[in-house]
Design a protein around this motif. Structure first.
Motif, short mmCIF file in Angstrom:
data_model
loop_
_atom_site.label_atom_id
_atom_site.label_comp_id
_atom_site.label_asym_id
_atom_site.label_seq_id
_atom_site.Cartn_x
_atom_site.Cartn_y
_atom_site.Cartn_z
N CYS A 60 3.18 2.89 -9.47
CA CYS A 60 2.62 1.56 -9.18
C CYS A 60 1.45 1.26 -10.11
N TYR A 68 4.13 -4.77 -4.85
CA TYR A 68 3.91 -3.97 -3.64
C TYR A 68 3.65 -2.54 -4.08
N SER A 69 2.56 -1.98 -3.58
CA SER A 69 2.06 -0.71 -4.05
C SER A 69 1.39 0.03 -2.91
N LYS A 70 0.89 1.22 -3.20
CA LYS A 70 0.03 1.92 -2.25
C LYS A 70 -0.92 2.81 -3.04
N GLN A 129 8.28 1.32 1.89
CA GLN A 129 7.69 2.65 1.78
C GLN A 129 8.47 3.60 0.87
N CYS A 136 -0.18 5.89 -5.87
CA CYS A 136 1.16 5.78 -6.45
C CYS A 136 1.02 5.61 -7.96
N TRP A 185 5.32 -4.66 5.51
CA TRP A 185 5.47 -4.20 4.12
C TRP A 185 5.80 -2.72 4.09
N TRP A 186 5.11 -1.95 4.95
CA TRP A 186 5.34 -0.51 4.99
C TRP A 186 6.80 -0.21 5.34
N ASP A 212 -1.12 -3.84 -0.98
CA ASP A 212 -1.14 -2.47 -0.50
C ASP A 212 -0.28 -2.38 0.76
N ILE A 213 0.86 -1.70 0.67
CA ILE A 213 1.78 -1.65 1.80
C ILE A 213 1.22 -0.89 2.99
N THR A 214 0.18 -0.10 2.78
CA THR A 214 -0.41 0.65 3.90
C THR A 214 -1.24 -0.24 4.81
N THR A 215 -1.47 -1.49 4.40
CA THR A 215 -2.29 -2.40 5.20
C THR A 215 -1.47 -3.36 6.06
#
Length: 94
Positions: free
Chosen positions: A21, A13-15, A53, A18, A48-49, A41-44
């Motif tokens: 990451c 889990y990344s963004k 986060q 980062c 997950w966000w 991508d946690i922003t999607t």
């Protein structure tokens, strides 16, 4: 291989942007025992966000259910990360 078992696929889990990451992903790609690495991508995804986060990077075993692993030190070399992963996989007895 851990004993005679193949390693499970991993999820990271990344963004975007980062650096921790990106560094972890780069090292994971260099470990041949890892059969597959999915980077999420946690922003999607709002779930997950909410969950990750403040914790990324989060490395998880791609199993049902997923099994998050402790966060490895970003200072580990590729070989040290491989050894750390082997220890984690052995101790969780997936």
């Amino acid at each position: 291989m851990i004993g005679t078992l193949a390693w499970p696929p991993l999820i990271l889990y990344s963004k975007p942007g980062c650096h921790l990451c990106e560094g972890l992903a780069e090292k994971l790609w260099q470990i041949p025992e890892i059969p597959a690495l999915e980077i999420r991508d946690i922003t999607t995804n709002s779930t997950w966000w909410e969950r990750y986060q403040l914790e990324i990077p989060v490395l998880s075993l791609a199993m049902d259910p997923e099994r998050p692993l402790p966060q490895p030190s970003p200072r580990l070399t590729v070989q040290q990360l491989r050894t750390w992963l082997e220890k984690q996989l052995t101790s969780c007895q997936y």
